[in-house]
Design a protein around this motif. Structure first.
Motif, PDB file in Angstrom:
ATOM      1  N   TRP A  14       1.141  -0.932   0.364  1.00 45.95           N
ATOM      2  CA  TRP A  14      -0.236  -0.276  -0.032  1.00 45.95           C
ATOM      3  C   TRP A  14       1.075   0.916   0.147  1.00 45.95           C
ATOM      4  N   ARG A  15       1.842   1.248   0.543  1.00 42.93           N
ATOM      5  CA  ARG A  15       2.754   2.298   0.489  1.00 42.93           C
ATOM      6  C   ARG A  15       3.687   2.777  -0.949  1.00 42.93           C
ATOM      7  N   GLY A  16       3.536   2.021  -1.825  1.00 44.73           N
ATOM      8  CA  GLY A  16       4.410   1.668  -3.066  1.00 44.73           C
ATOM      9  C   GLY A  16       3.458   2.361  -4.019  1.00 44.73           C
ATOM     10  N   HIS A  17       1.774   1.824  -3.648  1.00 41.70           N
ATOM     11  CA  HIS A  17       0.932   2.356  -4.302  1.00 41.70           C
ATOM     12  C   HIS A  17       0.680   4.126  -4.312  1.00 41.70           C
ATOM     13  N   VAL A  18       0.856   4.442  -2.735  1.00 40.63           N
ATOM     14  CA  VAL A  18       0.607   5.726  -2.436  1.00 40.63           C
ATOM     15  C   VAL A  18       1.443   6.576  -3.277  1.00 40.63           C
ATOM     16  N   ALA A  19       2.860   5.797  -2.886  1.00 42.82           N
ATOM     17  CA  ALA A  19       3.829   7.315  -3.477  1.00 42.82           C
ATOM     18  C   ALA A  19       4.545   6.996  -4.619  1.00 42.82           C
ATOM     19  N   ARG A  20       3.423   6.447  -5.416  1.00 41.08           N
ATOM     20  CA  ARG A  20       3.986   6.446  -6.885  1.00 41.08           C
ATOM     21  C   ARG A  20       4.013   7.306  -7.179  1.00 41.08           C
ATOM     22  N   VAL A  21       2.953   8.496  -7.458  1.00 42.17           N
ATOM     23  CA  VAL A  21       2.407   9.138  -7.928  1.00 42.17           C
ATOM     24  C   VAL A  21       2.679  10.653  -7.232  1.00 42.17           C
ATOM     25  N   ARG A  22       2.838  11.611  -5.653  1.00 38.88           N
ATOM     26  CA  ARG A  22       2.690  12.226  -4.907  1.00 38.88           C
ATOM     27  C   ARG A  22       3.087  13.790  -5.035  1.00 38.88           C
ATOM     28  N   ALA A  23       2.693  14.836  -4.250  1.00 42.04           N
ATOM     29  CA  ALA A  23       3.039  16.041  -4.080  1.00 42.04           C
ATOM     30  C   ALA A  23       4.366  16.116  -3.528  1.00 42.04           C
ATOM     31  N   GLY A  24       5.511  16.416  -3.762  1.00 40.87           N
ATOM     32  CA  GLY A  24       6.701  17.432  -3.599  1.00 40.87           C
ATOM     33  C   GLY A  24       6.333  18.639  -3.066  1.00 40.87           C
ATOM     34  N   ARG A  25       7.708  19.236  -2.860  1.00 48.43           N
ATOM     35  CA  ARG A  25       8.312  20.577  -2.479  1.00 48.43           C
ATOM     36  C   ARG A  25       7.552  21.673  -2.614  1.00 48.43           C
ATOM     37  N   SER A  26       6.023  22.531  -1.943  1.00 42.54           N
ATOM     38  CA  SER A  26       5.477  23.963  -2.790  1.00 42.54           C
ATOM     39  C   SER A  26       6.391  24.708  -3.087  1.00 42.54           C
ATOM     40  N   LEU A  27       5.459  25.209  -4.333  1.00 40.05           N
ATOM     41  CA  LEU A  27       6.218  26.026  -5.460  1.00 40.05           C
ATOM     42  C   LEU A  27       5.268  27.366  -4.971  1.00 40.05           C
ATOM     43  N   HIS A  28       4.697  27.604  -3.804  1.00 45.29           N
ATOM     44  CA  HIS A  28       3.928  28.563  -3.679  1.00 45.29           C
ATOM     45  C   HIS A  28       5.040  29.487  -3.819  1.00 45.29           C
ATOM     46  N   PRO A  29       5.128  30.601  -4.467  1.00 43.78           N
ATOM     47  CA  PRO A  29       5.936  31.913  -4.441  1.00 43.78           C
ATOM     48  C   PRO A  29       6.292  32.698  -3.745  1.00 43.78           C
ATOM     49  N   ALA A  30       6.979  33.203  -3.092  1.00 39.68           N
ATOM     50  CA  ALA A  30       6.947  34.514  -1.839  1.00 39.68           C
ATOM     51  C   ALA A  30       6.228  35.310  -2.534  1.00 39.68           C
ATOM     52  N   SER A  31       5.747  35.888  -3.933  1.00 42.62           N
ATOM     53  CA  SER A  31       5.617  36.835  -5.192  1.00 42.62           C
ATOM     54  C   SER A  31       5.370  36.581  -5.579  1.00 42.62           C
ATOM     55  N   TRP A  32       3.986  37.664  -6.242  1.00 50.68           N
ATOM     56  CA  TRP A  32       3.805  37.030  -7.971  1.00 50.68           C
ATOM     57  C   TRP A  32       4.607  38.190  -8.503  1.00 50.68           C
ATOM     58  N   PRO A  33       4.579  38.039 -10.068  1.00 47.73           N
ATOM     59  CA  PRO A  33       5.199  39.327 -11.016  1.00 47.73           C
ATOM     60  C   PRO A  33       4.442  40.546 -10.043  1.00 47.73           C
ATOM     61  N   GLY A  34       5.261  41.166 -10.639  1.00 51.61           N
ATOM     62  CA  GLY A  34       4.640  42.937 -10.231  1.00 51.61           C
ATOM     63  C   GLY A  34       3.817  42.737  -8.719  1.00 51.61           C
ATOM     64  N   GLY A  35       4.189  42.215  -8.272  1.00 54.24           N
ATOM     65  CA  GLY A  35       3.631  42.337  -6.357  1.00 54.24           C
ATOM     66  C   GLY A  35       1.988  41.789  -6.314  1.00 54.24           C
ATOM     67  N   ALA A  36       1.801  41.570  -7.353  1.00 53.90           N
ATOM     68  CA  ALA A  36       0.583  41.245  -7.401  1.00 53.90           C
ATOM     69  C   ALA A  36       0.089  40.279  -5.861  1.00 53.90           C
ATOM     70  N   ARG A  37      -0.421  40.166  -5.437  1.00 56.63           N
ATOM     71  CA  ARG A  37      -1.369  39.533  -4.522  1.00 56.63           C
ATOM     72  C   ARG A  37      -1.944  38.286  -4.591  1.00 56.63           C
ATOM     73  N   VAL A  38      -2.274  37.889  -6.689  1.00 56.80           N
ATOM     74  CA  VAL A  38      -3.077  36.440  -6.569  1.00 56.80           C
ATOM     75  C   VAL A  38      -2.493  35.816  -8.448  1.00 56.80           C
ATOM     76  N   ALA A  39      -2.340  35.451  -8.160  1.00 57.47           N
ATOM     77  CA  ALA A  39      -2.379  34.743  -9.564  1.00 57.47           C
ATOM     78  C   ALA A  39      -3.779  34.330 -10.125  1.00 57.47           C
TER      79      ALA A  39
END
Length: 296
Positions: A14-39
């Motif tokens: 069951w661990r093998g099934h779960v690990a096959r495709v998984r979420a890794g590191r978050s890529l939520h940036p500290a800021s968006w282009p031009g200081g935008a608050r939301v993408a």
């Protein structure tokens, strides 16, 4: 030997099934282009006639429902996006693109992204790996020929992600996928625990028009909520993304959202979004490129 039931699996299985495709590191940036608050990443799945065709339904009635998406819905969508100056991503099955090559050209001319969405809206999990790979390569070749640009992203038909989809995505050198639901923000996909470099732009049924607005589902007619109520849910999703300085991703279908009353609700949603300060409208490809640059 009788196949084991899930409750009989050992931990390694069951661990093998779960690990096959998984979420890794978050890529939520500290800021968006031009200081935008939301993408804001608007997307449209241009399934059109392929919903009927993939099921072997060839009657004119079903095909006409799909044709509406290209003949009417897509044109309304393009006009609305032009009004707000909002680029979007259009995920097209290759058969849809072949049936409506002028639609592909219209998206490109307006500065939108054309991305992969299968060959004929097939179910990946039902395919042999070689067939899934062949259809993906054929789809990419078709979209490149019609749009003039090789697609860099994929959304699997019906978000049906097989055990082999990620390997095919990596082999093709695609920048991102937009089929999975492990986060609200972009993240890197892992394959058996190993980073892949593939960006996931996550989707969710909450942010999709089909669960709310598709009148016929599994051969049965059903009552649908008023479009403005649906847009109210999406407005709350956007407002929360704005508060969190995150990503608001929305999935729609020209043959679903493209009807008059529904376009009115979408227009009101975009008016609300446009009234806020610090909004960055971007294609899925632009989002993926940006978050990778910020993470480098």
């Amino acid at each position: 030997m009788t196949e084991q039931q899930p409750w009989q699996w050992d931990e390694e299985t069951w661990r093998g099934h779960v690990a096959r495709v998984r979420a890794g590191r978050s890529l939520h940036p500290a800021s968006w282009p031009g200081g935008a608050r939301v993408a804001v990443a608007l997307s449209f799945d241009c399934d059109h006639e392929t919903i009927a065709l993939r099921a072997g339904e060839t009657g004119p009635g079903k095909l006409a429902q799909g044709e509406y998406g290209s003949r009417v819905g897509a044109r309304r969508v393009l006009r609305l996006l032009e009004r707000f100056g909002a680029p979007a991503s259009f995920f097209m099955p290759a058969v849809s693109a072949l049936l409506h090559p002028e639609e592909v050209r219209d998206y490109v001319a307006a500065g939108h992204e054309v991305a992969m969405h299968g060959w004929i809206h097939e179910s990946n999990a039902l395919l042999e790996p070689a067939d899934e790979r062949d259809l993906a390569l054929r789809a990419a070749d078709t979209l490149e020929k019609l749009s003039g640009t090789r697609p860099v992203g994929i959304r699997t038909p019906a978000w049906d992600f097989s055990d082999h989809t990620l390997a095919i995505t990596r082999e093709m050198g695609l920048l991102y996928d937009s089929s999975l639901m492990a986060d609200d923000e972009p993240y890197e996909l892992l394959a058996d625990g190993e980073p892949t470099g593939v960006v996931e732009i996550p989707v969710e049924w909450i942010r999709d028009d089909v669960p709310y607005l598709l009148l016929e589902f599994d051969g049965m007619l059903r009552a649908c909520p008023p479009p403005r109520e649906v847009a109210g849910i999406w407005r709350d999703e956007f407002d929360a993304a704005l508060d969190e300085r995150g990503l608001f991703q929305l999935t729609m279908h020209p043959q679903v959202i493209g009807h008059r009353s529904r376009m009115a609700a979408l227009r009101e949603l975009l008016e609300h979004i446009d009234a806020q300060k610090g909004v960055w409208y971007a294609t899925h490809a632009q989002i993926a490129q940006y978050v990778l640059q910020q993470d480098a």
